[in-house]
Write an enzyme that holds these catalytic residues in place. Structure first.
Site, PDB file in Angstrom:
ATOM      1  N   ASP A  49     -27.893  -2.910  -1.545  1.00  0.00           N
ATOM      2  CA  ASP A  49     -27.258  -2.147  -2.614  1.00  0.00           C
ATOM      3  C   ASP A  49     -25.900  -2.777  -2.851  1.00  0.00           C
ATOM      4  O   ASP A  49     -24.989  -2.618  -2.037  1.00  0.00           O
ATOM      5  CB  ASP A  49     -27.134  -0.680  -2.190  1.00  0.00           C
ATOM      6  CG  ASP A  49     -26.406   0.168  -3.218  1.00  0.00           C
ATOM      7  OD1 ASP A  49     -25.933  -0.378  -4.237  1.00  0.00           O
ATOM      8  OD2 ASP A  49     -26.306   1.391  -3.000  1.00  0.00           O
ATOM      9  N   ASN A  92     -32.272   1.497  -0.772  1.00  0.00           N
ATOM     10  CA  ASN A  92     -31.246   2.464  -0.379  1.00  0.00           C
ATOM     11  C   ASN A  92     -31.941   3.806  -0.234  1.00  0.00           C
ATOM     12  O   ASN A  92     -32.356   4.420  -1.206  1.00  0.00           O
ATOM     13  CB  ASN A  92     -30.113   2.542  -1.409  1.00  0.00           C
ATOM     14  CG  ASN A  92     -29.032   3.532  -0.991  1.00  0.00           C
ATOM     15  OD1 ASN A  92     -29.335   4.594  -0.447  1.00  0.00           O
ATOM     16  ND2 ASN A  92     -27.783   3.194  -1.227  1.00  0.00           N
ATOM     17  N   ASP A 143     -32.177   8.412  -4.706  1.00  0.00           N
ATOM     18  CA  ASP A 143     -31.725   8.100  -6.068  1.00  0.00           C
ATOM     19  C   ASP A 143     -31.912   6.605  -6.391  1.00  0.00           C
ATOM     20  O   ASP A 143     -31.789   6.212  -7.548  1.00  0.00           O
ATOM     21  CB  ASP A 143     -30.286   8.577  -6.335  1.00  0.00           C
ATOM     22  CG  ASP A 143     -29.334   8.363  -5.178  1.00  0.00           C
ATOM     23  OD1 ASP A 143     -29.724   7.728  -4.170  1.00  0.00           O
ATOM     24  OD2 ASP A 143     -28.179   8.826  -5.270  1.00  0.00           O
ATOM     25  N   HIS A 144     -32.249   5.804  -5.373  1.00  0.00           N
ATOM     26  CA  HIS A 144     -32.597   4.389  -5.582  1.00  0.00           C
ATOM     27  C   HIS A 144     -34.101   4.194  -5.382  1.00  0.00           C
ATOM     28  O   HIS A 144     -34.745   4.994  -4.700  1.00  0.00           O
ATOM     29  CB  HIS A 144     -31.884   3.485  -4.566  1.00  0.00           C
ATOM     30  CG  HIS A 144     -30.395   3.489  -4.661  1.00  0.00           C
ATOM     31  ND1 HIS A 144     -29.674   2.397  -5.081  1.00  0.00           N
ATOM     32  CD2 HIS A 144     -29.482   4.442  -4.358  1.00  0.00           C
ATOM     33  CE1 HIS A 144     -28.378   2.671  -5.038  1.00  0.00           C
ATOM     34  NE2 HIS A 144     -28.230   3.905  -4.603  1.00  0.00           N
ATOM     35  N   GLU A 190     -27.687   3.090   3.554  1.00  0.00           N
ATOM     36  CA  GLU A 190     -27.342   4.517   3.627  1.00  0.00           C
ATOM     37  C   GLU A 190     -28.316   5.280   4.517  1.00  0.00           C
ATOM     38  O   GLU A 190     -28.849   6.322   4.123  1.00  0.00           O
ATOM     39  CB  GLU A 190     -27.258   5.145   2.224  1.00  0.00           C
ATOM     40  CG  GLU A 190     -25.977   4.786   1.492  1.00  0.00           C
ATOM     41  CD  GLU A 190     -25.607   5.795   0.409  1.00  0.00           C
ATOM     42  OE1 GLU A 190     -24.874   6.740   0.748  1.00  0.00           O
ATOM     43  OE2 GLU A 190     -26.044   5.641  -0.736  1.00  0.00           O
ATOM     44  N   ASN A 216     -23.896  -2.173  -5.440  1.00  0.00           N
ATOM     45  CA  ASN A 216     -22.971  -1.335  -6.219  1.00  0.00           C
ATOM     46  C   ASN A 216     -22.261  -2.139  -7.301  1.00  0.00           C
ATOM     47  O   ASN A 216     -21.075  -1.931  -7.571  1.00  0.00           O
ATOM     48  CB  ASN A 216     -21.986  -0.619  -5.298  1.00  0.00           C
ATOM     49  CG  ASN A 216     -22.506   0.723  -4.803  1.00  0.00           C
ATOM     50  OD1 ASN A 216     -23.023   1.520  -5.571  1.00  0.00           O
ATOM     51  ND2 ASN A 216     -22.391   0.965  -3.504  1.00  0.00           N
TER      52      ASN A 216
END
Length: 259
Positions: free
Chosen positions: A149, A7, A249-250, A34, A151
């Site tokens: 991802d 991501n 952030d990933h 993303e 989630n």
DNA sequence: ATGGTTGGTGTCCAA
């Protein structure tokens, strides 16, 4: 065949960092999430000379997925079946041929917060559509990989502070049950087939010093069909790139298949 | 309970 999911949190903000990582990690296939860009805005030129074929399923501002492959891409399809009205770019598939042909599905599963609410309903409905697609792919009896991802924090051991996620859409019992319904079709969580125990994360929030405190969660996964699981040689998380300048952030998660 | 940070093309939303 080395296959990774990453991501990237904005391809325009991260293209340089992505090129650096591609040169170092040398994955054959990468599923990106993303990208936050339309197909037209994807900076293809920055990847010239690296040998990757790129297929995108983009969207303005939000979401957006892509597959990069240095083994070529065949039979590319875009969108998760089951809802013609779904405008969100979260699913892309392609076949990659090495020693063996492997169907690659790149996915960006809805976050679902706040829960309860319409966003959470969309997440659960999307997961049911994903289960249906996985069921159809299983009928082919060919190797396939569902990479992205998710989630979803599958179990408490996949969070540094599980109690902080109790009410969150990433860890609610219904989210975990929907994830298990997909897994229980006969798929394998590739990372967990290789590495057991707590302390393995793929995401650290930008806020509140989550990275320096190692307050992470494991939400990026590669699920394997039985035929792909038979080919699994290794799996890992490229944690170290989280400490670089302007990171996502990933971090990338990867597998090596004998394919 | 709150606040904290990042990317997009935004005068806030999504994560």
């Amino acid at each position: 065949m080395k296959i990774a999911t990453f991501n990237i949190n904005g391809i325009k903000a991260r293209a340089e960092a992505l090129v650096d990582w591609l040169r170092e990690a040398e994955p054959d296939v990468v599923c990106l999430q993303e990208i936050k860009a339309t197909d037209e805005a994807f900076p293809h030129e920055l990847f010239d000379g690296l040998g990757y074929t790129i297929a995108t399923h983009g969207q303005k501002s939000f979401n957006g997925v892509a597959i990069l492959s240095r083994l070529g891409l065949e039979d590319v399809t875009r969108g998760l079946p089951g809802d013609e009205g779904d405008e969100q770019a979260r699913w892309i598939e392609a076949t990659v041929v090495g020693k063996r042909a492997v169907r690659i599905c790149g996915l960006y599963l809805p976050n679902g917060n706040p829960a309860p609410g319409p966003k959470y309903d969309y997440k659960l409905a999307w997961m049911e559509r994903m289960r249906a697609r996985a069921t159809a792919l299983l009928a082919t009896e060919e190797p396939f990989v569902l990479a992205g991802d998710y989630n979803v924090i599958p179990q408490d051991e996949d969070a540094a502070k599980p109690e902080a996620w109790r009410e969150d859409a990433l860890a609610l019992p219904e989210s975990r049950a929907a994830f298990r319904r997909i897994l229980n079709l006969g798929l394998t969580d590739a990372f967990r087939a290789r590495v057991r125990g707590p302390g393995h994360y793929t995401f650290w929030d930008y806020q509140a010093g989550a990275w320096p405190r190692n307050n992470g969660i494991r939400i990026d996964h590669l699920l394997l069909s039985p035929q792909a699981a038979d080919l699994l040689r290794d799996a890992g998380i490229d944690k170290e790139i989280r400490r670089r300048e302007k990171p996502s952030d990933h971090v990338p998660v990867w597998i090596d298949l004998d394919a």
